[in-house]
Motif scaffolding. Sequence first.
Motif, PDB file in Angstrom:
ATOM      1  N   ASN A 289       0.836  -1.180   0.000  1.00 53.71           N
ATOM      2  CA  ASN A 289       0.000   0.000   0.000  1.00 53.71           C
ATOM      3  C   ASN A 289       0.877   1.238   0.000  1.00 53.71           C
TER       4      ASN A 289
ATOM      5  N   ASN B  12      -9.041  -2.081   0.746  1.00 50.09           N
ATOM      6  CA  ASN B  12      -7.969  -1.713   1.667  1.00 50.09           C
ATOM      7  C   ASN B  12      -6.828  -1.024   0.923  1.00 50.09           C
TER       8      ASN B  12
ATOM      9  N   HIS C 293      -6.052   3.907   7.248  1.00 48.37           N
ATOM     10  CA  HIS C 293      -5.503   2.906   8.165  1.00 48.37           C
ATOM     11  C   HIS C 293      -3.982   3.005   8.310  1.00 48.37           C
TER      12      HIS C 293
ATOM     13  N   HIS D 161       0.396   0.750   9.615  1.00 51.26           N
ATOM     14  CA  HIS D 161       1.727   0.735   8.984  1.00 51.26           C
ATOM     15  C   HIS D 161       2.650   1.801   9.593  1.00 51.26           C
TER      16      HIS D 161
ATOM     17  N   ASP E 183      -1.432  -5.365   6.018  1.00 52.83           N
ATOM     18  CA  ASP E 183      -2.696  -5.161   5.305  1.00 52.83           C
ATOM     19  C   ASP E 183      -3.578  -6.409   5.389  1.00 52.83           C
TER      20      ASP E 183
HETATM   21 FE   LIG Z   1      -2.246  -0.722   3.915  1.00 53.43          FE
END
Ligand SMILES: [Fe+2]
Length: 385
Positions: free
Chosen positions: A2, A212, A218, A223, A342
Motif C-alpha cells: 500500500n 484496503n 488505516h 503501517h 494489510d
Molecule cells: Fe495498507
Amino acid sequence: MNLNSRSGSWCSCFDFHRAKGNSVERRTLPGPDYFDPAIFELDREQIFFRSWVMVGLSEQAEKPGQWFRVDVVGESILIMRGQDMKLRGFYNVCRHRGSRLREEESGTENGALACPYHDWCYSFEGALVATPRVEKDEINRDAHGLRPVHLDEWQGCVFVNLDRETPVSLREWIGNVNPDMLTYERYDMGSLRMTSKSEFVVEANWKIVIENYCECLHCPSVHPELVELIPAYKTGWVFDPARDDGGVNSTSRNYGPATAANIALMPTVSEDDANSVYGGTIFPNCFIDIAATGVVISQVMPVSATSTRISSMYMFHPNSIAAPDFDASTLIAFSDMVTNQDNSVCERAQRGVTSRSFADGGVYPEKDEYVWQFNQQYLQSRDAR
Ligand SMILES: [Fe+2]
Ligand code: FES
C-alpha cells in the motif's frame, strides 16, 4: 502493498467535495456482498469472466511452446507462446473428453501439447493436429482446436478476458477504468524483469483486499514503519493533496528504508520522479506500485467468497539486476511486512462484516473516496447486462 493507492479518476463526473459535511452520506457495500456465495457467483460471471483480468507477466512464457497456467476464479487457463512468438490463452481443457491438459504451474512443450489421457495433440497455436488411434477423417480436427480466450499485453503484463463477445482493447479498458495508469507508461515497465514473487492467501473477500488498497486512513495505525517513509500517509490521504500528479513524496527511492538497498534508479525515471512513489489499480484485480528503483505488480485472484490470493511481483531494470551489489532482499522484506499488515486487517474486516449487524453496511468519510469509486465501478459492472 500500500505504497500509494490513487485508484484514479474513473468517475470523472464526480465532484467529491459535494459530499462534504455529510450532505450525501456514502455507504459501503452491504455485508453479504463480502461473503454470500450467490454474490460471489455474480462476481465470477459479471466481473471476472467479463473484464480484462491480470494473470501474469509476458516473461513467464518467452519461447515457443512455453506456457504457464492460471486459475481465473475456477477456470483453469493456459497462457502459451506460439511458433509465431505470439502469446495466446486457452481453456486448459481437452476437446476430446474434457480432460485437464496440464496440472503443473508452468512448462515447455516439445513439438506439441499432448493430452495425457488419449494423446490428442495440439499445436502451440491451439490447433488439434493429431488424434492417435483415431482415423483422420473421423473427427473434424479443424473444428476442435483448444477453446481460446482473449489475451492482450500491457507494459509486460498479461491480461485475459473470458467474455464471449469481443472486448475493447486492453489499453482502452485501462484508459476507461483508470486513465492515470496510462501515464505510467513513461516508466516502460515492459523493460523490467521479475526477480522474485511473494504469494499471500488472505482469508477475506477480494473486494476487501482492493478496498484496503484504495485508502490510507488505516496507514498510521496499521503501517507505522511505512508512514515514516512516506509522511503524507500520516494524514490518511492516499495521495498528496499538495501535488496534482497523483504522486507522493518518499524519503526513500525504493520500497524500503533508504538504507535498505543500493539499487540504481530505473533509467526511465526523471529527476522529478526520483523521490516520488506512484500507484493505482486496474479494475478488477491488479495494482501497481512504482518507486524510483523498481515496481511491484500485484495480481489479486479470488479463491472463494472469503479467500483471496495475492501475487506480488518485484520488477527491476536488467541493468540494476546485473550490478554486482544488487540485493533487493531487505526492501522485499519491508514490502512483504506491509502486505502482511494489510492482510491482517483485511481478515479482521472479513470477520466483522459477516455479522447480522453489518447487513446494511458501513459509512465512507471523504478520505475513502477511492474505495467508494471502486464500489461504484464494481456495482456498475456486476449489475450490467
Ligand atoms: Fe495498507
Ligand atoms: S480427453 Fe484428451 S485425448 Fe481424450
